[in-house]
Design a protein around this motif. Sequence first.
Motif, mmCIF file in Angstrom:
data_model
loop_
_atom_site.group_PDB
_atom_site.id
_atom_site.type_symbol
_atom_site.label_atom_id
_atom_site.label_comp_id
_atom_site.label_asym_id
_atom_site.label_seq_id
_atom_site.Cartn_x
_atom_site.Cartn_y
_atom_site.Cartn_z
ATOM 1 N N PHE A 141 42.407 74.232 50.641
ATOM 2 C CA PHE A 141 41.140 74.139 50.757
ATOM 3 C C PHE A 141 40.979 73.320 52.074
ATOM 4 O O PHE A 141 39.799 72.773 52.234
ATOM 5 C CB PHE A 141 40.242 73.655 49.808
ATOM 6 C CG PHE A 141 40.231 74.739 48.664
ATOM 7 C CD1 PHE A 141 39.376 75.830 48.670
ATOM 8 C CD2 PHE A 141 41.042 74.682 47.306
ATOM 9 C CE1 PHE A 141 39.289 76.665 47.772
ATOM 10 C CE2 PHE A 141 40.816 75.613 46.484
ATOM 11 C CZ PHE A 141 40.116 76.665 46.485
ATOM 12 N N ASN A 142 42.098 72.889 52.883
ATOM 13 C CA ASN A 142 41.655 71.995 54.033
ATOM 14 C C ASN A 142 41.194 70.561 53.650
ATOM 15 O O ASN A 142 40.410 69.922 54.531
ATOM 16 C CB ASN A 142 40.956 72.513 55.108
ATOM 17 C CG ASN A 142 41.925 73.865 55.738
ATOM 18 O OD1 ASN A 142 42.980 73.777 56.043
ATOM 19 N ND2 ASN A 142 41.030 74.916 55.891
ATOM 20 N N GLU A 143 41.696 70.082 52.313
ATOM 21 C CA GLU A 143 41.075 68.898 52.038
ATOM 22 C C GLU A 143 42.277 67.783 52.381
ATOM 23 O O GLU A 143 43.251 68.019 52.663
ATOM 24 C CB GLU A 143 40.662 68.720 50.598
ATOM 25 C CG GLU A 143 39.552 69.857 50.135
ATOM 26 C CD GLU A 143 38.113 69.284 50.451
ATOM 27 O OE1 GLU A 143 37.815 68.000 50.703
ATOM 28 O OE2 GLU A 143 37.239 70.175 50.745
ATOM 29 N N GLU A 144 41.559 66.508 52.520
ATOM 30 C CA GLU A 144 42.465 65.446 52.689
ATOM 31 C C GLU A 144 43.517 65.249 51.272
ATOM 32 O O GLU A 144 43.364 65.299 50.283
ATOM 33 C CB GLU A 144 41.727 64.171 52.649
ATOM 34 C CG GLU A 144 42.490 62.622 52.834
ATOM 35 C CD GLU A 144 41.781 61.609 52.919
ATOM 36 O OE1 GLU A 144 42.271 60.291 52.892
ATOM 37 O OE2 GLU A 144 40.284 61.738 53.054
ATOM 38 N N LEU A 145 44.622 65.012 51.846
ATOM 39 C CA LEU A 145 45.757 65.014 50.772
ATOM 40 C C LEU A 145 45.595 63.719 50.156
ATOM 41 O O LEU A 145 45.096 62.714 50.579
ATOM 42 C CB LEU A 145 47.196 64.836 51.508
ATOM 43 C CG LEU A 145 47.602 66.383 52.218
ATOM 44 C CD1 LEU A 145 48.919 66.131 52.912
ATOM 45 C CD2 LEU A 145 47.359 67.649 51.314
ATOM 46 N N PRO A 146 46.430 63.650 48.814
ATOM 47 C CA PRO A 146 45.983 62.274 47.830
ATOM 48 C C PRO A 146 46.907 61.242 48.224
ATOM 49 O O PRO A 146 47.766 61.300 48.845
ATOM 50 C CB PRO A 146 46.390 62.989 46.550
ATOM 51 C CG PRO A 146 47.456 63.954 46.831
ATOM 52 C CD PRO A 146 47.031 64.777 48.040
ATOM 53 N N THR A 147 46.158 60.100 47.816
ATOM 54 C CA THR A 147 46.829 58.873 47.834
ATOM 55 C C THR A 147 47.641 58.588 46.469
ATOM 56 O O THR A 147 47.133 58.996 45.487
ATOM 57 C CB THR A 147 45.910 57.649 48.179
ATOM 58 O OG1 THR A 147 45.197 57.792 49.396
ATOM 59 C CG2 THR A 147 46.648 56.264 47.957
ATOM 60 N N ILE A 148 48.907 58.422 46.787
ATOM 61 C CA ILE A 148 49.738 58.334 45.452
ATOM 62 C C ILE A 148 50.066 56.802 45.209
ATOM 63 O O ILE A 148 50.444 56.080 46.193
ATOM 64 C CB ILE A 148 51.255 58.995 45.792
ATOM 65 C CG1 ILE A 148 50.602 60.396 46.374
ATOM 66 C CG2 ILE A 148 52.027 58.918 44.390
ATOM 67 C CD1 ILE A 148 49.987 61.305 45.326
ATOM 68 N N ILE A 149 49.805 56.542 43.989
ATOM 69 C CA ILE A 149 50.457 55.090 43.614
ATOM 70 C C ILE A 149 51.622 55.341 42.649
ATOM 71 O O ILE A 149 51.388 56.060 41.499
ATOM 72 C CB ILE A 149 49.383 54.237 43.149
ATOM 73 C CG1 ILE A 149 48.256 54.106 44.106
ATOM 74 C CG2 ILE A 149 49.808 52.860 42.601
ATOM 75 C CD1 ILE A 149 47.086 53.509 43.553
ATOM 76 N N THR A 150 52.740 55.035 42.928
ATOM 77 C CA THR A 150 53.986 55.266 41.848
ATOM 78 C C THR A 150 54.857 54.051 42.131
ATOM 79 O O THR A 150 55.084 53.298 42.745
ATOM 80 C CB THR A 150 54.565 56.449 42.267
ATOM 81 O OG1 THR A 150 55.594 56.810 41.148
ATOM 82 C CG2 THR A 150 55.328 56.400 43.518
ATOM 83 N N ALA A 151 55.708 53.902 40.978
ATOM 84 C CA ALA A 151 56.914 53.021 40.796
ATOM 85 C C ALA A 151 57.832 53.487 39.903
ATOM 86 O O ALA A 151 57.488 54.189 39.107
ATOM 87 C CB ALA A 151 56.217 51.606 40.605
ATOM 88 N N GLY A 152 59.030 52.871 39.653
ATOM 89 C CA GLY A 152 59.990 53.207 39.190
ATOM 90 C C GLY A 152 59.801 52.862 37.488
ATOM 91 O O GLY A 152 59.432 51.499 37.264
ATOM 92 N N ASP A 153 59.960 53.563 36.388
ATOM 93 C CA ASP A 153 59.873 52.889 35.097
ATOM 94 C C ASP A 153 60.616 53.919 34.270
ATOM 95 O O ASP A 153 60.365 55.163 34.066
ATOM 96 C CB ASP A 153 58.297 52.958 34.619
ATOM 97 C CG ASP A 153 58.165 51.881 33.405
ATOM 98 O OD1 ASP A 153 59.079 51.982 32.731
ATOM 99 O OD2 ASP A 153 57.191 51.320 33.245
ATOM 100 N N ILE A 154 61.463 53.363 33.536
ATOM 101 C CA ILE A 154 62.294 54.120 32.542
ATOM 102 C C ILE A 154 62.097 54.075 31.202
ATOM 103 O O ILE A 154 62.834 53.940 30.084
ATOM 104 C CB ILE A 154 63.785 54.130 32.831
ATOM 105 C CG1 ILE A 154 64.232 52.575 32.798
ATOM 106 C CG2 ILE A 154 64.237 54.835 34.326
ATOM 107 C CD1 ILE A 154 65.831 52.449 32.933
ATOM 108 N N GLY A 155 60.685 53.218 30.902
ATOM 109 C CA GLY A 155 60.419 52.871 29.478
ATOM 110 C C GLY A 155 60.311 51.414 29.283
ATOM 111 O O GLY A 155 59.862 50.957 28.342
#
Length: 273
Positions: free
Chosen positions: A53-67
């Motif tokens: 739909f030619n919309e702005e791509l999302p901003t991602i907030i992530t980090a590593g977590d194995i529990g």
Amino acid sequence: MIIAGTMPIKELPLIKGKGKIENNKLIINGKEFPISMGTGVLIASAIKILEYFNEELPTIITAGDIGEGNGSLKIYEELKNIDDDIVVIHYIKPKISAIKEIDFSPKIIGDAGGMYAGKAANIGDKFYLFLPDVGELAFLADEKSYHPAYVRGFISETDDVEVPKLIDRACKNNKMPKYMLVKGKTDYIVENGNIVSTVGSPLIEAMECIGGTGDTLTGLVSSLINCGYDTVESCILGSKINRTLGEYINATPKTQIEELIMAIPDVLKIMDL
């Protein structure tokens, strides 16, 4: 649109940036991730909709977590200062004190750990949309349970036939968002505690065996809302798209989630969207 969730990668630092797909890989701030991971699946499916739909791509907030929770806490800290209209909180370790501190002025969509945290903290009504499967719905319906592992037996031993009863119990006994999409053989769309629509076809049995189809549905629905579709319409469309993906690629139990994601643009064209 912001998508926040952990990756099961030990010691991955906090990463915040625009997400994109290149050569079937998810790229965030120059770092490459497979799209077969839970949060990656959600992000990739959302990107495919937004690109279409030619919309702005999302901003991602992530980090590593194995529990262990360290990566999750970094994400919670970032969510205190969010500045977008729609925020999806996905795989994250539930932390009641931390979830209560985030900014709920945007439309907050909760799935997986984000949904668990909202229910456990008794602030589900601050969210905009939950997307539980039937097992998760049992947790939402149990007013005495603060963790999915401790849902009382008479509630957890429930099949798809009794989903409407669980929806009613969840909405009457606990604080729930205005909207809810319950994933299952039949998908139930709920507004203000009432079932307003259902989607049951096409029913592709093999989809039950493919890991990540619930994550794709969350990505589809969230991004459709971001594109301006009405929320109930987004839930209905997202459910139909997700099911049609399985039909379009002739899904089998061996099908990989990436195959479904890459077919999203073709299915959108078929559905004349």
